[in-house]
Each structure stands twice: as C-alpha cells, then as structure tokens.
Write an enzyme that holds these catalytic residues in place. Structure first.
Site, PDB file in Angstrom:
ATOM      1  N   ASP A   1       0.812  -1.224   0.000  1.00 41.85           N
ATOM      2  CA  ASP A   1       0.000   0.000   0.000  1.00 41.85           C
ATOM      3  C   ASP A   1       0.836   1.260   0.000  1.00 41.85           C
ATOM      4  O   ASP A   1       0.342   2.345  -0.300  1.00 41.85           O
ATOM      5  CB  ASP A   1      -0.848   0.047   1.282  1.00 41.85           C
ATOM      6  CG  ASP A   1      -2.062  -0.842   1.204  1.00 41.85           C
ATOM      7  OD1 ASP A   1      -2.736  -0.813   0.174  1.00 41.85           O
ATOM      8  OD2 ASP A   1      -2.324  -1.553   2.185  1.00 41.85           O
ATOM      9  N   CYS A   2       2.071   1.127   0.410  1.00 39.69           N
ATOM     10  CA  CYS A   2       2.895   2.313   0.622  1.00 39.69           C
ATOM     11  C   CYS A   2       3.836   2.605  -0.539  1.00 39.69           C
ATOM     12  O   CYS A   2       4.583   3.577  -0.500  1.00 39.69           O
ATOM     13  CB  CYS A   2       3.673   2.157   1.919  1.00 39.69           C
ATOM     14  SG  CYS A   2       2.543   1.996   3.309  1.00 39.69           S
TER      15      CYS A   2
END
Ligand code: BGC
Ligand code: NOJ
Length: 819
Positions: free
Chosen positions: A491-492
């Site tokens: 997600d990052c």
C-alpha cells in the site's frame, strides 16, 4: 518455555497469562459467526454485531490513557475493609493475591482472587447466537461466611461507532434504556429507525442496578474509582440522555468453601414488528426470551460445550505432529484460530484497527480464504461470491467493503492494480479444496451494473476471473509489465502519488497524468494467476482456454525476464519516470522482498538459475534473526516519487520493517527450491511461539502472528506491532501445511509432497479432505528435504501423485517415504 507472563497449555489449547501487566494488552476474540467481542487479558474491549463500524454495541476508547480501559468489568467489594477490586485487575488495579487469564478458542477466562474470595469470569459467544455470555463463579476460600457484593459494568455504544464518538451534540441527548428486573435494555434510537436493541441481563436476582454512567462512575471520576462500588450500593439510576451503561449489583452470602455460579448475558436482539407494546413502550419480549433461556439450569454450560465441539470439529480438518514444537502448536491450534479471526474480521477491528477505518479488504479477504477454506468451505464459498460482487465491470475493485451492507466503500475507492488478481487465488483454492465447480457459474454481478428487478445478477464468478485477467493484460506499461495504479500489495509504494500535502492519503491522492509506473510484483502475481487459471481450465475440459492462459503466462514471463532482472534479483517496479525501483542503480531500496517472492511463485527464474540467485540475494541482503525485511537499504529521506514507503522511519512497517506476511512468499519459494531447512528456520524467525525468550522486546501475544516486526534499521529491532488481523495468518498456514508439510489439495485429489528440514525423521498429519479423512505418515529415513520415493495408500504401493478421493467418505491411510 514459560515466561514471567505465561505459557502455552497445549493440551487445553490455551495460552495461560499469569500476570495482568503484560508488555501490551494481549487480545483474544469472542465469537465466530455474527456477534464478536474483542477481549483483552484484563477484560478490556468491546462487542459488535457483524460490523464494528455500523453496529457497535459497547464502547471502547482506542489509544486511551491508560491504555485499554473500558470493557467487560466486574467490580468486587471486600466485605472486610471495603476495598474495591477487579478479578481482571483493571480498572482499579487493586493488588490481587492471584490472577490468571486463559486465552482459549473463542473464549477467555479471567480469574482473580483477593482476601479469600475468588472470582472467575468466563466470556464467550455460543456458536450461531448473537449472545455473549459471562459465566461468573464466585468462591469463598476463607474460613468464615462472606458477603460478597459485585457489580457488572459495560458502557453502551450508539451503534454507529464513528458518529458515537464524534457527534456529541446529538448523542448526549438521545440515550435511552428500559430496565425490567435483572434485564437492562439499551434502546437508543429504537423509537425511530432501529428495530434492534442490546440486552444486558443477569441470570440470578440482583440487589440493584445502574444505567447512568454519571451515577455509577461519576463525572470527574475514572473507571478505576467508580462511585457505586466505592459507596457499596447501586443507585437504581435510569439513563436519560448522556451516557447509558449497564450495571447489575449482585449480593451473595457464601459460607466457607462455598461457590456460586451465574451469568451475565449481553445480546444483540432484533425485535422485529411490532416494535412497541403500547405507544412509546418498546416490546422487549425477544430480549426477555434470550435471558430466560440462559436462566435454565445447565444452559450456559451446554453453550460452553457447543463452543468446545465447534472448535474440535473445525480443527480436526487439519492436525499434525512434527518434530518442531512451535510449528506443531501453531499449525494445530493458533494459526488456524487466527485464520478464523482474519476470515471474519478482515482488517476491521483489533487493538490496532479501530473498527471504523477499514472494513473487509478485497485483496485481504481473498488471501484470508487461503487459510480458512478447509475449515468451513460453505462459508468460504459465500465470501468469494460476496467479494466478487464488489468488483466493477471493467475489472476494478472496491478496495474495501462494509460487512454489514456488503457494499463497496466509496471513500476508499479502487485502482489498486493487484486487487482483482487475488480473486483467482481464493477461487481456485476453494475449487481444489471442494471440487465444487458449480461456484464458477454462480451469478454474482458487478457492483456498477444495475440489473432489472427479478432478472438477477448476470455475470458469473468465472466471468469475474476472466475480467480480472483481462484487466491486467489491458493495463501494461512500456516494459509490458502491469501498471501499478495507486499501489499494489504494498500500500505504501505509491508511484503515482507525488504528495506534498500533509493531510492527504497516500493511497488516494495523485493520479499522475499518463503515468506508466509498473509493478513487477503484480507481474509475478499475474504469472501465478495464469498458471492457476490454466490448471482450472484443464480440469473443466477447456483446453483452448488453458492454452490461452499459458500463452498469457509466457508473454508476461518474457517481459519479467527481459525487464525485471536486475543482475542478482528481480526489480520491484518502474516509477512514473520509467526509473527502476529496487535496483542496484539506486542508493536506497535496492532490493525488495515482494518481487522475489512473487516472480518465483509465478515461475520466473526456474530454468535460468535466477530463482536460486534471487533467494541467495534475499539471504544476503534482507534476512535477519527476526525475519526478512521488506527492502534494503532503508529509505532515509522522503521521496516524492515513491510515496508513503519513504514516510516511515527506517526499519518500521513498509520502510525496511519485517512484514511477516510477505516472508511467507519467500518460504514458499524456498520450498519450491527444495530448501526445507531454510524454510523452517526462516518461518521460526517470525513465529511468535518461538519468541518467548525475547518477549520483552517482542511485546505482543505469543499465540498469534503480528503484521510487522521492526527491522534492524530501527532502534527497536525485534518489536512487534499490529497482531491478529494480518495476511500472515493465512499465508503462514499455507507455508506450514502445503509448503513444508506438503499436504496440497488439488483437483485430482490430495498430493503429499513435503519440503522439510533434513533433520526431521518424519511427521504425521490427519487431514479431512472432501469428506474423507486422510491419515498420513511421512518417513524420512535418508534425511532429505524433498522428494517422494514411495507412496503407499491403504497398504498398497501406488505411483507417486495425487491420492484420489474415495467415492464414499472413509478413512484413507497414507504412508509416504522420502528419499
Ligand atoms: C499502512 C499500510 C496499510 C495502509 C492501509 C498504511 O499507512 O502502512 O500497512 O495497508 O495504510 O491504508
Ligand atoms: C496492510 C493491508 O491490509 C494489506 O492489504 C497490504 O497489502 C499491506 N498492509 C502491505 O502494505
């Protein structure tokens, strides 16, 4: 190995916590169907029905000071000196003569004793019911008759948890309760749109009650100095507005050695029509019936037995004995138990997830099914269809959906370009487990396609799988690798975000115009998905479609081998400017874990030695005694073009923390390479049961996996965070059961193809599969890691391969000899 905080009781399938002041609150879950409770080792936590955001029954204040106050409390008043104490220590923290918390499967039992009185509180939710029971046993261990007075305590939440917390100008005016003897009903908003309420009752007569927080606790007091227990008498308060609570006062006379057992009943009740017995008078008959049922002698005990059988039955689908104590314990009990929690709750409610931020994740819930499908295939089937229905017709998915409504969460949106592919993995896992191909034609529809009344949704699950494959094929960049969108599994890693605005979400912000940022990890996942689809089409007799999938695989594999190989490992991505991410060309973030895992699992590097080389690079650059870090070197400065990953301090979370989830992919890749020694050793480096000797550093529950462990770049190397709701649970179960022990469900039967440490002499497993029970013994006389030399089924030598499923369910005896 017992520590000063507790020990495993493997026989009882419990972890026994022996002091209340654990390094952090240690959590357990109550409930397995619709009603769930979070319950810490001091009784903290809350209860909700299906959805921790939309149906929260009791209140909890996250990240409070002190940590973890609010929960299922019992206050006891000492009749000799008037001191007030709690068997779970909190909230008064009055010193106890003894304390024990047994964390079990679906229950927690806390027992505390002080000055000759012992109080035990066993909390659980019976299978199939919307009822939470607290069975309370009070024992007089002293030599004289005692008057024991105790009070129950919960604080009610107004169902919609975010509103409950933020919209005070409303909530402080609407609270309502009805009290009927030992039954307290929390009926806020029942007068208008709700047809449900919360019952909090007691199965024995009470000597008093309170429903106003102000009356019970006070205005300026904390829960640890609540007024009623200190004064020794309930006030009979009836809440009007402000903050309704439920508290019963129970007064017991106990002779020396005497015991009394009764229960508190917390239930979510849907009353239905008619809602009122008279204008403005709620009909509480359904709630009264619940309490009546549990007043019957033996009813609570019977419910307890049902819970026990429920778990015996679930776990009996997979039980084994291996030479490794930790692997055996996790595999048989705790790993499967955690898989139930992730299946039910996805990433919604834990001590690290507040229950209001994230619902069911598309990618998360698909992965969670991998560790759950063998336990209750029917529930897995429904879940797959529910998840698929949150996909849009172009292949995009709602990244999350709310469990109560099963509707995509528009605030979180979509465009994570890995999401759709995980649906292939969950579906094929279900098919291999059950053989139930009828799921493929099951209509589930697309979230954005309106279907006329009565017509029913039209797209089938197989359509969704094809849409998913097509989506990745259509969205490829200059290197013919898949585009990444907002992010992939990581997600990052936000290659299109370029955020300079501190208040915006890295996952939602930024859509760099015409960006061609690509993900090697998605490429690997796609390779894997194509292999799964090809095998599925072969199985259902559609060879042309199988070939089409193999061609897609070959095409993507060529792109991976051509553009993703960095020289000693697979690159992670190409950023919006076309620069490689996870390459020796960079000064930080030169090598990432995810692309090594997925490229290898997708079949890259198999014929050219790169798979071995990639694993060697992982060992050389990423492996630590506490697990494999996500990337190296850690990012030390914020990089606009990479996003949130560079926002974390070095060694934490995605920025070179140990993300236990993705360690599993490497473990599976190690198994594919036949390296059982490395696979088990690396597994143990993230296994909580094996971390008892460093519990002061590790800090979290020894019985469930954590999402992350801080990496060596952090001063807190070895410290765990975010336990319970992590994809680590499902994937680790896959590693242990299918990778290391090699018990692999397949279309044509059960395959046994272990990859174990060479030191193991063998192991045994009992595996329920499609109705039959396979009793498997694996012998390893030559002390190898891999390779089946001989397969004996029911006493007969058979060719090495899948073991077929008998037409009529029965026990199948299997002996495998490695060599
Ligand atoms: C976290 C991720 C998480 C994501 C969810 C990020 O801040 O670091 O682990 O998946 O938020 O939105
Ligand atoms: C946690 C999220 O739940 C999961 O979906 C994601 O893959 C990992 N974080 C990695 O960022």
């Amino acid at each position: 190995m017992p520590t000063r905080f507790g020990h495993f009781d493997d026989e009882a399938r419990e972890f026994v916590i022996t002091r209340p002041d654990t390094p952090l609150p240690w959590l357990n879950y109550l409930g397995q169907d619709d009603l769930f409770g979070l319950c810490t080792n001091t009784g903290g936590g809350y209860t909700f029905w299906r959805d921790a955001k939309l149906r929260r029954l009791t209140r909890y204040r996250y990240n409070n000071v002190p940590l973890d106050v609010g929960g299922r409390y019992l206050y006891v008043r000492d009749d000799t000196d008037g001191a007030v104490w709690n068997p779970g220590w909190k909230p008064t923290k009055a010193a106890l003569d003894s304390y024990e918390c047994r964390v079990g499967l679906g229950y927690t039992r806390i027992t505390g004793a002080r000055a000759g009185v012992s109080v035990s509180q066993l909390m659980f939710v019976p299978p199939g019911e919307d009822v939470e029971l607290w069975q309370v046993t009070v024992r007089n261990d002293s030599e004289r008759t005692r008057t024991v007075r105790l009070w129950s305590f919960v604080e009610f939440a107004f169902y919609e948890a975010l509103n409950d917390m933020t919209n005070l100008q409303r909530t402080l005016s609407i609270g309502e309760v009805v009290v009927d003897g030992p039954a307290i009903y929390h009926v806020t908003e029942y007068r208008e749109r709700r047809d449900h309420y919360t019952l909090f009752g007691c199965t024995r007569p009470v000597s008093g009650f309170d429903t106003s927080r102000e009356a019970f606790v006070g205005v300026h007091e904390g829960l640890h100095e609540a007024r009623v227990p200190a004064a020794g008498r309930a006030t009979g308060s009836v809440a009007r507005g402000w903050n309704p609570i439920g508290s019963h006062e129970v007064t017991l006379q106990l002779g020396p050695g005497a015991t009394e057992t009764f229960a508190f009943v917390l239930a979510y009740v849907q009353q239905g029509e008619p809602k009122f017995v008279a204008p403005g008078v709620p009909d509480t008959s359904a709630g009264a019936a619940v309490l009546d049922r549990y007043r019957q002698p033996g009813a609570v005990q019977e419910a307890r037995e049902r819970l026990r059988s429920y778990w015996d039955e679930r776990l009996s689908a997979f039980q084994g004995t291996t030479p490794d104590e930790h692997a055996t314990r996790m595999l048989n009990t705790w790993n499967q138990y955690q898989c139930m929690a992730t299946f039910n709750l996805s990433r919604s409610a834990s001590l690290f997830e507040t229950g209001i931020g994230r619902g069911m994740g598309f990618r998360d819930s698909n992965q969670d099914l991998l560790g759950f499908v063998h336990m209750i295939p029917a529930r897995a089937r429904q879940r797959i269809l529910d998840i698929a229905a949150t996909q849009l017709s172009d292949g995009t998915c709602y990244h999350q959906y709310q469990p109560l409504t099963k509707k995509g969460n528009a605030e979180i949106g979509g465009d994570f370009y890995d999401d759709h592919l995980w649906l292939v993995l969950s579906t094929t896992a279900y098919l291999k487990e059950t053989g139930d191909t009828s799921i493929l034609t099951e209509p589930c529809g697309y979230a954005d396609v309106e279907v006329p009344d009565g017509a029913g949704p039209s797209a089938s699950l197989l359509d969704h799988l094809e849409t998913s494959i097509a989506y990745t094929l259509a969205k490829r960049g200059p290197h013919r690798l898949p585009l990444i969108g907002h992010a992939d599994w990581n997600d990052c890693l936000n290659l299109n975000c370029f955020s300079t605005e501190p208040n915006e979400s890295f996952q939602l912000a930024g859509d760099v115009a015409d960006s061609q940022a690509e993900s090697v990890m998605i490429a690997g996942l796609f390779l894997y998905a194509c292999t799964e689809m090809a095998a599925l089409y072969d199985h259902v007799g559609r060879p042309a479609d199988a070939d089409r999938m193999r061609a897609a695989h070959a095409d993507m594999l060529a792109a991976v081998e051509e553009h993703a190989w960095d020289g000693a490992w697979y690159r992670r991505a190409y950023d919006a400017a076309g620069e490689p991410v996870g390459s020796h060309l960079d000064d930080e973030g030169r090598i990432y874990i995810e692309s090594q895992g997925w490229c290898l699992l997708g079949g890259a590097g198999a014929d050219n030695g790169r798979a071995r080389q990639a694993l060697d690079s992982v060992a050389a650059h990423l492996a630590t005694p506490n697990g494999i870090v996500l990337q190296q070197p850690a990012y030390t400065r914020y990089r606009l073009e990479l996003g949130e990953i560079t926002s974390y301090p070095p060694g934490v979370k995605e920025n070179a923390g140990i993300f236990c989830h993705n360690n599993s992919w490497i473990h599976l890749a190690m198994c594919r390479q036949g390296d059982g020694d490395a696979a088990l050793a690396s597994y143990l480096s993230v296994c909580p049961s094996a971390k008892q000797d460093q519990i002061d550093t590790y800090r979290l529950e020894p019985y469930v996996y954590a999402q992350t462990i801080d990496g060596p770049d952090s001063p807190t190397f070895g410290q765990a965070k975010n336990s319970w709701l992590t994809g680590t649970a499902a994937w680790t179960f896959v590693v242990l059961s299918q990778g290391i022990l090699g018990i692999q469900p397949g279309y044509d039967g059960l395959r046994v193809d272990p990859c174990i440490p060479s030191g193991w002499g063998g192991f045994t497993v009992t595996r329920r599969f499609r109705g039959s029970t396979f009793r498997i013994r694996v012998d390893n006389p030559d002390r190898v890691c891999q390779g089946v030399a001989r397969l004996v089924v029911d006493g007969v030598d058979v060719p090495v391969g899948p073991i077929g499923v008998p037409a009529e369910p029965r026990v199948v005896d299997v002996v495998v000899t490695l060599g």
